[in-house]
Design a protein around this motif. Structure first.
Motif, mmCIF file in Angstrom:
data_model
loop_
_atom_site.group_PDB
_atom_site.id
_atom_site.type_symbol
_atom_site.label_atom_id
_atom_site.label_comp_id
_atom_site.label_asym_id
_atom_site.label_seq_id
_atom_site.Cartn_x
_atom_site.Cartn_y
_atom_site.Cartn_z
ATOM 1 N N LEU A 54 0.880 -1.173 0.000
ATOM 2 C CA LEU A 54 0.000 0.000 0.000
ATOM 3 C C LEU A 54 0.916 1.222 0.000
ATOM 4 N N LEU A 55 0.873 1.995 -1.070
ATOM 5 C CA LEU A 55 1.862 3.053 -1.300
ATOM 6 C C LEU A 55 1.225 4.434 -1.396
ATOM 7 N N ASP A 56 1.659 5.332 -0.513
ATOM 8 C CA ASP A 56 1.238 6.728 -0.582
ATOM 9 C C ASP A 56 2.107 7.449 -1.610
ATOM 10 N N LEU A 57 1.544 8.394 -2.332
ATOM 11 C CA LEU A 57 2.328 9.124 -3.336
ATOM 12 C C LEU A 57 3.102 10.296 -2.730
ATOM 13 N N GLY A 58 2.544 10.923 -1.686
ATOM 14 C CA GLY A 58 3.160 12.116 -1.106
ATOM 15 C C GLY A 58 4.132 11.806 0.015
ATOM 16 N N LEU A 59 5.249 11.176 -0.321
ATOM 17 C CA LEU A 59 6.240 10.803 0.688
ATOM 18 C C LEU A 59 7.258 11.931 0.879
ATOM 19 N N PRO A 60 7.907 11.998 2.058
ATOM 20 C CA PRO A 60 8.792 13.136 2.346
ATOM 21 C C PRO A 60 10.116 13.138 1.597
ATOM 22 N N ASP A 61 10.617 11.948 1.209
ATOM 23 C CA ASP A 61 11.951 11.896 0.602
ATOM 24 C C ASP A 61 11.938 11.639 -0.907
ATOM 25 N N ILE A 62 11.077 10.723 -1.365
ATOM 26 C CA ILE A 62 11.005 10.363 -2.790
ATOM 27 C C ILE A 62 9.541 10.386 -3.207
ATOM 28 N N GLY A 64 6.161 9.168 -4.615
ATOM 29 C CA GLY A 64 5.609 7.812 -4.658
ATOM 30 C C GLY A 64 5.637 7.193 -6.045
ATOM 31 N N MET A 65 5.526 8.013 -7.099
ATOM 32 C CA MET A 65 5.572 7.483 -8.467
ATOM 33 C C MET A 65 6.940 6.870 -8.758
ATOM 34 N N GLU A 66 7.987 7.471 -8.215
ATOM 35 C CA GLU A 66 9.338 6.949 -8.410
ATOM 36 C C GLU A 66 9.521 5.644 -7.631
ATOM 37 N N VAL A 67 8.926 5.584 -6.433
ATOM 38 C CA VAL A 67 8.969 4.357 -5.624
ATOM 39 C C VAL A 67 8.245 3.235 -6.367
ATOM 40 N N LEU A 68 7.079 3.567 -6.927
ATOM 41 C CA LEU A 68 6.311 2.593 -7.721
ATOM 42 C C LEU A 68 7.158 2.054 -8.868
ATOM 43 N N LYS A 69 7.794 2.955 -9.597
ATOM 44 C CA LYS A 69 8.607 2.569 -10.754
ATOM 45 C C LYS A 69 9.742 1.632 -10.350
ATOM 46 N N LYS A 70 10.440 1.984 -9.261
ATOM 47 C CA LYS A 70 11.598 1.190 -8.830
ATOM 48 C C LYS A 70 11.190 -0.195 -8.329
ATOM 49 N N ILE A 71 10.087 -0.264 -7.569
ATOM 50 C CA ILE A 71 9.636 -1.567 -7.054
ATOM 51 C C ILE A 71 9.131 -2.433 -8.203
ATOM 52 N N ARG A 72 8.428 -1.801 -9.130
ATOM 53 C CA ARG A 72 7.847 -2.564 -10.241
ATOM 54 C C ARG A 72 8.915 -3.126 -11.187
ATOM 55 N N ILE A 81 -2.098 2.128 -4.790
ATOM 56 C CA ILE A 81 -1.791 3.515 -4.441
ATOM 57 C C ILE A 81 -2.864 4.029 -3.470
ATOM 58 N N ILE A 82 -2.397 4.630 -2.373
ATOM 59 C CA ILE A 82 -3.293 5.255 -1.399
ATOM 60 C C ILE A 82 -2.918 6.731 -1.395
ATOM 61 N N SER A 83 -3.778 7.584 -1.914
ATOM 62 C CA SER A 83 -3.350 8.975 -2.089
ATOM 63 C C SER A 83 -4.476 9.980 -1.938
ATOM 64 N N ALA A 84 -4.100 11.178 -1.507
ATOM 65 C CA ALA A 84 -5.050 12.287 -1.444
ATOM 66 C C ALA A 84 -5.171 12.967 -2.800
ATOM 67 N N ARG A 85 -4.258 12.633 -3.722
ATOM 68 C CA ARG A 85 -4.293 13.222 -5.067
ATOM 69 C C ARG A 85 -5.441 12.586 -5.850
ATOM 70 N N ASN A 86 -6.381 13.413 -6.256
ATOM 71 C CA ASN A 86 -7.619 12.879 -6.839
ATOM 72 C C ASN A 86 -7.785 13.207 -8.313
ATOM 73 N N TYR A 102 -5.975 2.138 -7.274
ATOM 74 C CA TYR A 102 -5.750 3.499 -6.777
ATOM 75 C C TYR A 102 -6.920 3.852 -5.864
ATOM 76 N N ILE A 103 -6.644 4.087 -4.597
ATOM 77 C CA ILE A 103 -7.695 4.467 -3.644
ATOM 78 C C ILE A 103 -7.441 5.893 -3.201
ATOM 79 N N THR A 104 -8.486 6.706 -3.252
ATOM 80 C CA THR A 104 -8.362 8.107 -2.850
ATOM 81 C C THR A 104 -8.750 8.273 -1.384
ATOM 82 N N LYS A 105 -7.930 8.998 -0.632
ATOM 83 C CA LYS A 105 -8.250 9.319 0.758
ATOM 84 C C LYS A 105 -9.365 10.357 0.785
#
Length: 237
Positions: A54-62, A64-72, A81-86, A102-105
């Protein structure tokens, strides 16, 4: 006998949301790992090989889209994706970038659990009947992939070749949002015009054939501006 628990990796920097998701999942039989940065999340993904992320997009260091890309790049583990970005563009980018959903908060407990179950099911092999034939069933709609036939309330539905390809693509990914672009690429090829008009026309024809009320569909749902999602397959259990 030790009970096997699925492991969920939560990458979320907001402590209250991370703890909320962790509590829900633990109460429903999951083991959870909570990370608050993208770097930590990527390390945990490699170390623990979780069943779902379960991955948030608004992370403090990287981002979330980049994290998704690297893990994938190295795993097919379901990523939600768990995100406030709608906005629609963000959803499309995440889904086309390899996210399973993709689940929106804010979101509810049952929605979260249902989306996780669907993502986990999607990674299994195609569902087969007792005769070994891959099949789809949801309420009164049945699809026999082997014979390429569709039935509604026991009566065969006559679809064109393109309509059948669309329905079977969505059914094989039942419960997941498939983006417009991904559908067009799969059905009409990588060099097809990405204008959605031909897709909308075919989908309207399909709905007239399988939905009692096409304006209020039971089987194929529109994620406005993003794509289509088909009702979950009851045979996938």
């Amino acid at each position: 006998m030790m009970e096997f628990k699925r492991t969920a990796l939560i990458i979320e920097d907001e402590e209250n949301i991370g703890n909320f998701m962790s509590a829900i999942l633990k109460a429903n039989g999951y083991k959870t790992i909570l990370c608050t940065t993208g770097e930590q999340g990527m390390q945990c993904a490699e170390s623990y090989c979780p069943d779902v992320i379960l991955l948030d997009l608004g992370l403090p260091d990287i981002d979330g889209m980049e994290v998704l890309k690297k893990i994938r790049e190295w795993t097919v583990t379901p990523i939600i994706i768990i995100s406030a970005r709608n906005n629609e563009e963000e959803k499309v980018r995440a889904l086309d970038g390899g996210a399973d959903d993709y689940i929106t908060k804010p979101f509810g407990n049952q929605e979260l659990l249902a989306r996780i179950r669907t993502a986990l099911r999607h990674r299994r092999q195609p569902v087969e009947t007792s005769t070994g034939i891959p099949a789809y069933k949801a309420q009164e709609l049945k699809i026999d992939f082997d014979k390429r036939r569709v039935f509604l309330e026991g009566k065969e539905v006559r679809l064109t070749q393109i309509e059948y390809k669309l329905v079977s693509l969505l059914a094989e990914n039942a419960g997941r949002v498939i983006t417009y672009e991904a559908i067009i690429r799969d059905i009409w090829g990588p060099h097809a015009d990405t204008n959605n008009q031909i897709l909308r026309v075919n989908m309207a024809n399909i709905r007239r054939k399988i939905e009692k009320n096409p304006a209020v569909p039971k089987y194929i749902f529109t994620e406005v501006g993003v794509g289509y999602r088909m009702l979950e397959n009851e045979l996938s259990g």
